[in-house]
Design a protein around this motif. Structure first.
Motif, PDB file in Angstrom:
ATOM      1  N   SER A 247       0.835  -1.205   0.000  1.00 39.36           N
ATOM      2  CA  SER A 247       0.000   0.000   0.000  1.00 39.36           C
ATOM      3  C   SER A 247       0.868   1.252   0.000  1.00 39.36           C
ATOM      4  O   SER A 247       0.589   2.222  -0.713  1.00 39.36           O
ATOM      5  CB  SER A 247      -0.919   0.007   1.234  1.00 39.36           C
ATOM      6  N   LEU A 248       1.930   1.237   0.815  1.00 41.67           N
ATOM      7  CA  LEU A 248       2.843   2.382   0.877  1.00 41.67           C
ATOM      8  C   LEU A 248       3.552   2.588  -0.453  1.00 41.67           C
ATOM      9  O   LEU A 248       3.701   3.722  -0.924  1.00 41.67           O
ATOM     10  CB  LEU A 248       3.866   2.181   2.000  1.00 41.67           C
ATOM     11  N   LEU A 249       3.991   1.486  -1.066  1.00 43.81           N
ATOM     12  CA  LEU A 249       4.654   1.581  -2.362  1.00 43.81           C
ATOM     13  C   LEU A 249       3.708   2.149  -3.408  1.00 43.81           C
ATOM     14  O   LEU A 249       4.074   3.053  -4.176  1.00 43.81           O
ATOM     15  CB  LEU A 249       5.148   0.190  -2.798  1.00 43.81           C
ATOM     16  N   ALA A 250       2.481   1.630  -3.428  1.00 44.78           N
ATOM     17  CA  ALA A 250       1.485   2.113  -4.386  1.00 44.78           C
ATOM     18  C   ALA A 250       1.179   3.584  -4.145  1.00 44.78           C
ATOM     19  O   ALA A 250       1.073   4.372  -5.104  1.00 44.78           O
ATOM     20  CB  ALA A 250       0.206   1.288  -4.270  1.00 44.78           C
ATOM     21  N   GLY A 251       1.050   3.970  -2.874  1.00 50.22           N
ATOM     22  CA  GLY A 251       0.773   5.369  -2.552  1.00 50.22           C
ATOM     23  C   GLY A 251       1.884   6.284  -3.005  1.00 50.22           C
ATOM     24  O   GLY A 251       1.631   7.366  -3.559  1.00 50.22           O
ATOM     25  N   ALA A 252       3.138   5.858  -2.785  1.00 48.60           N
ATOM     26  CA  ALA A 252       4.293   6.678  -3.178  1.00 48.60           C
ATOM     27  C   ALA A 252       4.360   6.841  -4.696  1.00 48.60           C
ATOM     28  O   ALA A 252       4.559   7.948  -5.213  1.00 48.60           O
ATOM     29  CB  ALA A 252       5.582   6.053  -2.654  1.00 48.60           C
ATOM     30  N   ALA A 276       3.012  22.225  -2.202  1.00 45.89           N
ATOM     31  CA  ALA A 276       1.948  22.282  -1.185  1.00 45.89           C
ATOM     32  C   ALA A 276       1.452  20.877  -0.838  1.00 45.89           C
ATOM     33  O   ALA A 276       1.159  20.580   0.336  1.00 45.89           O
ATOM     34  CB  ALA A 276       0.792  23.142  -1.687  1.00 45.89           C
ATOM     35  N   LEU A 277       1.370  19.986  -1.833  1.00 45.42           N
ATOM     36  CA  LEU A 277       0.908  18.620  -1.588  1.00 45.42           C
ATOM     37  C   LEU A 277       1.920  17.830  -0.756  1.00 45.42           C
ATOM     38  O   LEU A 277       1.533  16.969   0.042  1.00 45.42           O
ATOM     39  CB  LEU A 277       0.642  17.902  -2.918  1.00 45.42           C
ATOM     40  N   CYS A 278       3.216  18.111  -0.943  1.00 47.46           N
ATOM     41  CA  CYS A 278       4.240  17.462  -0.109  1.00 47.46           C
ATOM     42  C   CYS A 278       4.055  17.871   1.360  1.00 47.46           C
ATOM     43  O   CYS A 278       4.163  17.040   2.267  1.00 47.46           O
ATOM     44  CB  CYS A 278       5.638  17.853  -0.586  1.00 47.46           C
ATOM     45  N   LEU A 279       3.761  19.160   1.563  1.00 43.18           N
ATOM     46  CA  LEU A 279       3.485  19.635   2.922  1.00 43.18           C
ATOM     47  C   LEU A 279       2.218  18.977   3.459  1.00 43.18           C
ATOM     48  O   LEU A 279       2.139  18.608   4.640  1.00 43.18           O
ATOM     49  CB  LEU A 279       3.331  21.153   2.921  1.00 43.18           C
ATOM     50  N   TYR A 280       1.224  18.826   2.598  1.00 46.03           N
ATOM     51  CA  TYR A 280      -0.046  18.180   2.961  1.00 46.03           C
ATOM     52  C   TYR A 280       0.197  16.763   3.489  1.00 46.03           C
ATOM     53  O   TYR A 280      -0.317  16.379   4.547  1.00 46.03           O
ATOM     54  CB  TYR A 280      -0.959  18.136   1.727  1.00 46.03           C
ATOM     55  N   ILE A 281       1.002  15.974   2.766  1.00 42.18           N
ATOM     56  CA  ILE A 281       1.278  14.592   3.157  1.00 42.18           C
ATOM     57  C   ILE A 281       2.016  14.550   4.494  1.00 42.18           C
ATOM     58  O   ILE A 281       1.680  13.760   5.390  1.00 42.18           O
ATOM     59  CB  ILE A 281       2.098  13.869   2.071  1.00 42.18           C
ATOM     60  N   LEU A 297      -7.844   0.005   6.193  1.00 38.83           N
ATOM     61  CA  LEU A 297      -8.051   0.170   4.753  1.00 38.83           C
ATOM     62  C   LEU A 297      -9.107   1.226   4.445  1.00 38.83           C
ATOM     63  O   LEU A 297      -8.908   2.067   3.566  1.00 38.83           O
ATOM     64  CB  LEU A 297      -8.430  -1.174   4.127  1.00 38.83           C
ATOM     65  N   PRO A 298     -10.256   1.264   5.155  1.00 41.18           N
ATOM     66  CA  PRO A 298     -11.193   2.370   4.938  1.00 41.18           C
ATOM     67  C   PRO A 298     -10.567   3.729   5.238  1.00 41.18           C
ATOM     68  O   PRO A 298     -10.878   4.727   4.586  1.00 41.18           O
ATOM     69  CB  PRO A 298     -12.333   2.059   5.915  1.00 41.18           C
ATOM     70  N   GLY A 299      -9.686   3.784   6.227  1.00 40.02           N
ATOM     71  CA  GLY A 299      -8.981   5.027   6.517  1.00 40.02           C
ATOM     72  C   GLY A 299      -8.086   5.449   5.379  1.00 40.02           C
ATOM     73  O   GLY A 299      -7.976   6.637   5.056  1.00 40.02           O
ATOM     74  N   VAL A 300      -7.446   4.462   4.744  1.00 42.64           N
ATOM     75  CA  VAL A 300      -6.620   4.740   3.562  1.00 42.64           C
ATOM     76  C   VAL A 300      -7.494   5.339   2.462  1.00 42.64           C
ATOM     77  O   VAL A 300      -7.077   6.242   1.742  1.00 42.64           O
ATOM     78  CB  VAL A 300      -5.924   3.450   3.068  1.00 42.64           C
ATOM     79  N   ILE A 663      -5.505   7.839 -10.898  1.00 42.81           N
ATOM     80  CA  ILE A 663      -4.112   7.373 -10.908  1.00 42.81           C
ATOM     81  C   ILE A 663      -3.743   6.777  -9.555  1.00 42.81           C
ATOM     82  O   ILE A 663      -3.149   5.693  -9.470  1.00 42.81           O
ATOM     83  CB  ILE A 663      -3.148   8.535 -11.262  1.00 42.81           C
ATOM     84  N   MET A 664      -4.106   7.485  -8.465  1.00 41.63           N
ATOM     85  CA  MET A 664      -3.793   7.004  -7.116  1.00 41.63           C
ATOM     86  C   MET A 664      -4.396   5.621  -6.871  1.00 41.63           C
ATOM     87  O   MET A 664      -3.724   4.716  -6.352  1.00 41.63           O
ATOM     88  CB  MET A 664      -4.331   7.985  -6.077  1.00 41.63           C
ATOM     89  N   VAL A 665      -5.659   5.446  -7.236  1.00 41.45           N
ATOM     90  CA  VAL A 665      -6.347   4.183  -6.974  1.00 41.45           C
ATOM     91  C   VAL A 665      -5.880   3.087  -7.932  1.00 41.45           C
ATOM     92  O   VAL A 665      -5.734   1.919  -7.549  1.00 41.45           O
ATOM     93  CB  VAL A 665      -7.874   4.370  -7.076  1.00 41.45           C
ATOM     94  N   PHE A 666      -5.599   3.457  -9.187  1.00 40.43           N
ATOM     95  CA  PHE A 666      -5.149   2.479 -10.189  1.00 40.43           C
ATOM     96  C   PHE A 666      -3.817   1.856  -9.773  1.00 40.43           C
ATOM     97  O   PHE A 666      -3.624   0.638  -9.894  1.00 40.43           O
ATOM     98  CB  PHE A 666      -5.020   3.154 -11.554  1.00 40.43           C
ATOM     99  N   VAL A 667      -2.906   2.676  -9.282  1.00 49.08           N
ATOM    100  CA  VAL A 667      -1.606   2.154  -8.831  1.00 49.08           C
ATOM    101  C   VAL A 667      -1.808   1.223  -7.636  1.00 49.08           C
ATOM    102  O   VAL A 667      -1.141   0.196  -7.517  1.00 49.08           O
ATOM    103  CB  VAL A 667      -0.649   3.314  -8.464  1.00 49.08           C
TER     104      VAL A 667
END
Length: 715
Positions: A247-252, A276-281, A297-300, A663-667
């Motif tokens: 999950s972490l790999l896919a998210g990255a 700004a998104l890097c700061l967000y994460i 997983l629902p939290g993800v 893209i996020m979900v597909f990965v």
């Protein structure tokens, strides 16, 4: 006039802040590593936890007693973790799974022993018992400048009546009412006055911890039936040890692809948004740990939706800036006006979703609360980073010399498409998809199957504890999963019982021949001693009451969103159109579950809630543009023109936002384990459907309602 030094200092400041927050997220602060992402609590599906089994003291408890006890235990353990699961095992056992813990004894101490409790008068006569207690909480109060530690009790209506009669009788002589737990007196407070409203306080506790322990004892004793703890285990992650790393790999990977997309499409603004998104994460990771959120997983899913909304806010802003540049404004003026014009759509979209998250948190339970928590955090951070940080970075780039239109791009003239004229085609497509879903459910039922492929979380099944001959490794677990899948047709839920070299394997209820085939496989392929395999029937961890809580929460949040949209847009037609579009998206995703026979489990709730949040946010953007373009006197022809132009103007935003979230979900689908794929596939369908409905359905629905029920000018 450029101010290069100021621009450099501004960018340096942001880089330092991101670096500092990233460092905190990586290693934490102090001995306790406060803020470290490694300290984020993970749910049963991602990290495992403690599993405790209780048995009823009553020999033949009724179904109603068991259901009531399970529901009350669920509410109770949510004080420990919102992601805890409570379900029935066999006919007289209740199992509690609490995530992120590895000390069963500590959990048992915190929960308290599940005995029986009663309140008795000086003559030994029972006044009330546990079934009359609604809540018991520890509190600290100040009286005459002195701290006192008390337990605040609230009784139900019957308990209030009985307690009122007893305290009226005992108050004149300040006689005591003893609290007896499992035959032992744990407290004997004196009755100082008649208590008629069902609310009372037990004072005399020496510390808050002592008051909290007493409150816990009263709560655990207020169950419909008495329970006895018979075993406790520490279990591994339900989704397997690889689920989190994948999950972490896919998210990255997904996040990096989104950043590349933003920079490619939006140039300098895209780079500002990426920063700004890097700061967000970094902020999100730190807050998840500080707020002690249990991540499942629902939290993800909530985090993914939050990132999508953060990107969406930036896309709305940049689209507005491009439009202002196309009108001939300077870059500085376009940035200012662009942010101002985007503000209403961003605020309305995020506040509407935040309302839904708030209702889901307070009215929902279990995984619904976890989803709502991460979603709310994401919404607040997305507004902050988009409206503040992106603007700050853009001004820094401008000061450094990025003041030419070529660094921003200009909006091309939008080709106006006749969406209202094609409305019947769009509705026909939607109708066919929804009917396909109902037809698939009917077909499944006609074949003797359930209309949806309900998983363990919803309908329960069997739980087997299997002591393994060889040492358990990740490879052994994979081999067991594959062997099971060949026989039963799907991958079971397998958790390792730490310290016992055993698996807990949960499947749907199997027929006799399948059970025998599974046992023969375990004996033959893995050397398991058949006599040591123990199997029990288990109920679904998503109880009827939890389902009811989730439905009520969705209904209330939908009503609240409708009211908010009605008030903000001053037209109920906007609210009605948004709710129908939301229903449309949910039904289309339900069709995917029915046709593909995807397992309906706790992730199903998370998926549907994600679609609700995504759909309403996309709809608001269209409505905001219609609100801007509409005038007071509108003929039917002019109204259709406004709707078509508004949808066309926001078309690129709808596509780009859908694409980045997809893209996020597909990965996640590509790199995830099987259970993650079952979650990601319908979510991808929902994102596509949300993009389609925001472009083709919402505006045309509003046009239809306005034409039929609104007041239009004749010419």
């Amino acid at each position: 006039m450029k101010n290069t030094k100021k621009g450099i200092l501004q960018l340096l400041f942001i880089v330092v802040v991101i670096g500092a927050l990233s460092t905190v997220a990586l290693v934490g602060v102090g001995k306790n590593k406060i803020g470290s992402a490694k300290k984020i609590k993970l749910g049963l599906d991602l990290a495992g936890g403690v599993s405790i089994t209780y048995q009823t003291q009553k020999s033949n408890p009724t179904d109603t007693e068991m259901k009531d006890t399970i529901y009350k235990m669920q509410k109770r353990v949510e004080n420990y973790s919102t992601e805890s699961e409570v379900y029935q095992e066999g006919s007289d056992r209740i199992n509690i799974d609490i995530p992120g813990e590895d000390d069963a004894d500590a959990v048992l101490t915190a929960l308290g022993k599940a005995g029986s409790i009663s309140f008795v008068d000086p003559d030994g006569k029972e006044v009330i018992n546990g079934k009359h207690v609604k809540t018991a909480t520890a509190q600290t109060i100040n009286e005459n400048g002195m701290k006192q530690y008390i337990v605040s009790l609230t009784l139900n209506s019957k308990g209030a009546k009985l307690f009122g009669e007893a305290t009226t009788r005992l108050a004149p002589n300040r006689e005591s009412i003893s609290i007896v737990y499992d035959g032992k007196t744990i407290s004997s407070p004196a009755v100082q006055t008649a208590i008629l409203d069902g609310k009372c306080q037990i004072d005399g506790q020496k510390s808050f911890e002592e008051a909290d322990e007493l409150a816990s004892t009263i709560r655990i004793g207020a169950l419909p039936i008495e329970l006895k703890e018979i075993r406790s285990n520490v279990v591994g992650a339900k989704l397997g040890s690889e689920a989190m790393s994948k999950s972490l790999l896919a998210g990255a990977i997904g996040f990096v692809l989104v950043l590349i997309f933003m920079v490619t499409v939006y140039r300098i603004p895209g780079l500002a948004a990426s920063i700004a998104l890097c700061l967000y994460i970094a902020l999100e990771l730190v807050l998840l740990q500080l707020l002690e959120v249990t991540l499942t997983l629902p939290g993800v899913a909530g985090i993914i939706l939050g990132i999508g909304m953060a990107v969406d806010a930036n896309v709305i802003i940049f689209t507005r800036i491009k439009e202002e540049l196309a009108k001939g404004k300077t870059v500085k003026s376009a940035i200012k006006v662009g942010f101002n014009k985007a503000l209403s759509a961003i605020v309305d979209g995020n506040v509407t979703t935040l309302i839904a998250a708030g209702v889901l948190y307070f009215k929902g339970s279990g995984t619904v609360k976890g989803f709502a928590t991460t979603l709310a955090i994401g919404i607040l951070l997305s507004m902050f980073t988009a409206l503040t940080i992106t603007k700050y970075v853009l001004k820094a780039f401008y000061a450094l010399g990025a003041d030419d239109v070529k660094y921003f791009g200009t909006a091309r003239e939008s080709k106006v498409i006749n969406y209202t004229g094609n409305m019947k085609k769009y509705l026909a497509i939607s109708g066919c998809l929804i009917l396909l879903g109902f037809a698939a459910m009917g077909y499944n039922g006609a074949k003797g199957n359930e209309i949806l492929n309900y998983g363990l979380d919803f309908k329960g099944g069997t739980s087997s504890q299997v002591p393994m001959k060889d040492k358990i490794t990740s490879d052994v677990k994979k081999d067991v999963e594959k062997a099971y899948a060949k026989i039963i047709g799907y991958t079971p839920s397998i958790s390792e019982v730490r310290g016992q070299n055993a698996f807990i394997i949960k499947t749907q209820t199997l027929k006799k021949d399948k059970r025998e085939e599974v046992q023969q496989m375990l004996v033959k392929d893995f050397g398991v001693d058949k006599s040591k395999i123990t199997t029990e029937s288990i109920s679904g961890s998503v109880s009827d009451e939890m389902k009811q809580d989730a439905v009520i929460a969705v209904v209330i949040s939908t009503i609240c969103m409708l009211l908010y949209i009605w008030i903000r847009f001053k037209d109920i037609n906007f609210g009605a159109s948004a709710v129908l579009a939301l229903l449309h998206d949910v039904l289309v995703v339900l069709m995917v579950y029915a046709v593909a026979r995807i397992s309906v489990d706790s992730t199903f709730i998370a998926c549907m809630l994600t679609i609700v949040g995504y759909s309403i946010n996309a709809t608001i953007v269209i409505f905001d543009r219609i609100r801007e373009n509409i005038s007071e006197r509108m003929t039917e022809e002019r109204l259709a023109e406004v709707v078509n132009r508004s949808i066309s103007q926001t078309f690129s935003r709808s596509i780009n936002t859908s694409l980045t979230t997809f893209i996020m979900v597909f990965v996640l689908y590509i790199f995830g384990v099987d259970s993650l794929k079952d979650f990601a596939l319908p979510l991808m369908a929902g994102i596509i459907c949300g993009g389609y409905s925001s472009i083709c359905i919402t505006g045309t629905l509003w046009y239809t309602f306005k034409r039929k029920f609104g007041k239009l000018a004749t010419k």
